[in-house]
Design a protein around this motif. Sequence first.
Motif: not given
Length: 208
Positions: A151-176
């Motif tokens: 809920e306070v930290s994390g990074r994820g990568e998404a692909i939008l219109d063919g571009a790779h975006l590195v985003l700060q993401i948060r989740s109530h459910s822990p993700l690995s």
Amino acid sequence: METFLNTAFSFPTVVFSILLSVAIIYWLISLFGMGDIEADGDIDASGDFSGLMVTLGLQGVPLPLVLTLLFLTGWLASYFIDLIFGALIPSGLLHWLYGAAVIFAALVLGLLATSVLVRPLRPLFRRAFLQPLQKRIVGTPCVVISSAVTEVSGRGEAILDGAHLVLQIRSHSPLSHREGAVIIEHIPDENAWWVVPESEFYTGDSAG
């Protein structure tokens, strides 16, 4: 003038002179409408490279601008180091070793200077890009690239219109690491995004 030209176009400074010239040519081409500069608020690159840029504090502005600032500050560092110490180094192998050390030192100093220079520029590109991004990115799948997401930290990568975006993401459910998730909401105060695990999103178990 002769001293300037001799230093700027001799090893090791000539390496940065060439790189800076390429950057200037790129901006001139873009200025005359023959190129396309994406103010996408982040760096369009592979996940590992983007993660490195985030670690170095170089995210949030277009990659061409980051490289231009790096080449410019690296050139300045290399030029003045060589101007002061270059005449003291004899020619031959020692001079090439000295040049390699200058290039390395100039890159380090350039990275530090660039990370400082891009900070006041991020809001400009964020305003230009963030609103369209908010409208398009909700519902986009992403992959966790940090060791974990909470809920306070994390990074994820998404692909939008063919571009790779590195985003700060948060989740109530822990993700690995490398776990899939779906972006559901923007967090304006943190410039981050709430996500839910893919399994919850597609089965309708998420709280939204």
